[in-house]
Motif scaffolding. Structure first.
Motif, short mmCIF file in Angstrom:
data_model
loop_
_atom_site.label_atom_id
_atom_site.label_comp_id
_atom_site.label_asym_id
_atom_site.label_seq_id
_atom_site.Cartn_x
_atom_site.Cartn_y
_atom_site.Cartn_z
N THR A 124 0.82 -1.25 0.03
CA THR A 124 -0.03 0.17 -0.10
C THR A 124 0.90 1.12 -0.12
OG1 THR A 124 -1.79 -1.27 1.15
CG2 THR A 124 -1.72 1.40 1.45
N ILE A 125 1.85 1.39 0.89
CA ILE A 125 2.81 2.46 0.85
C ILE A 125 3.39 2.50 -0.40
CG2 ILE A 125 4.68 3.27 1.88
CD1 ILE A 125 4.15 2.13 4.71
N GLY A 126 4.04 1.37 -1.33
CA GLY A 126 4.70 1.70 -2.31
C GLY A 126 3.96 2.36 -3.65
N GLN A 137 9.90 16.19 -8.38
CA GLN A 137 9.58 15.58 -6.96
C GLN A 137 8.93 14.33 -7.47
OE1 GLN A 137 8.99 18.72 -7.95
NE2 GLN A 137 9.44 20.23 -6.36
N GLY A 138 8.09 14.14 -8.58
CA GLY A 138 7.27 13.08 -8.81
C GLY A 138 8.10 11.77 -9.25
N ILE A 156 10.89 5.95 -5.23
CA ILE A 156 10.79 5.58 -3.75
C ILE A 156 9.79 4.47 -3.73
CG2 ILE A 156 9.90 6.27 -1.44
CD1 ILE A 156 11.18 8.98 -1.87
N GLY A 157 8.47 4.71 -4.63
CA GLY A 157 7.54 3.80 -4.62
C GLY A 157 8.02 2.34 -5.21
N LEU A 159 9.81 -3.05 -4.33
CA LEU A 159 10.80 -4.16 -4.54
C LEU A 159 11.22 -4.83 -3.28
CD1 LEU A 159 12.97 -2.81 -7.73
CD2 LEU A 159 11.54 -4.95 -7.79
N ALA A 160 11.51 -3.80 -2.35
CA ALA A 160 11.61 -4.44 -0.93
C ALA A 160 10.48 -5.25 -0.67
CB ALA A 160 11.98 -3.08 0.01
#
Length: 123
Positions: A13-15, A36-37, A43-44, A49-50
């Protein structure tokens, strides 16, 4: 719910949120936040992937091994998704309905080819 699935749900959900907000920032010129996008989208992707690696570790599965078949499936999936998206854009944005439907259907057929390619055909 298993602990591994709950962690995967939260990280997924965060990603996806970071990735989606990043893509909105890039695609909407009114926001004037292209750089910034890009950062938010990356980051997403890193979180997603993590998420896969952490989930596989918690489930006791082996790491993903890169093979020729996996790379071929990935490329076929990318091509199919792009053709489906191009067909949708042609139909809805550019008003080329028939051409867009044909391109979109080709994309769907290519995506459907992934099922027998990855799972095989059994009796």
């Amino acid at each position: 719910m298993k602990k591994s699935n709950f962690i995967a749900l939260i990280l997924g959900t965060i990603g996806v949120a970071f990735f989606a907000i990043g893509m909105c920032m890039c695609m909407l010129p009114e926001w004037n936040m292209f750089r910034q996008g890009i950062v938010s989208g990356i980051i997403g992707l890193i979180v997603l992937l993590a998420d896969v690696m952490i989930w596989r570790k918690l489930e006791g599965k082996e790491p993903i091994k890169i093979s020729g078949k996996m790379i071929m499936c990935l490329l076929i999936g990318i091509i199919g998704a792009l053709l489906l998206g191009v067909g949708m854009c042609l139909s809805m944005v550019f008003g080329r309905m028939l051409f867009g439907i044909i391109i979109g259907l080709i994309g769907i057929v290519i995506l459907l080819m992934l099922i027998p390619l990855t799972k095989g055909i059994h009796d």
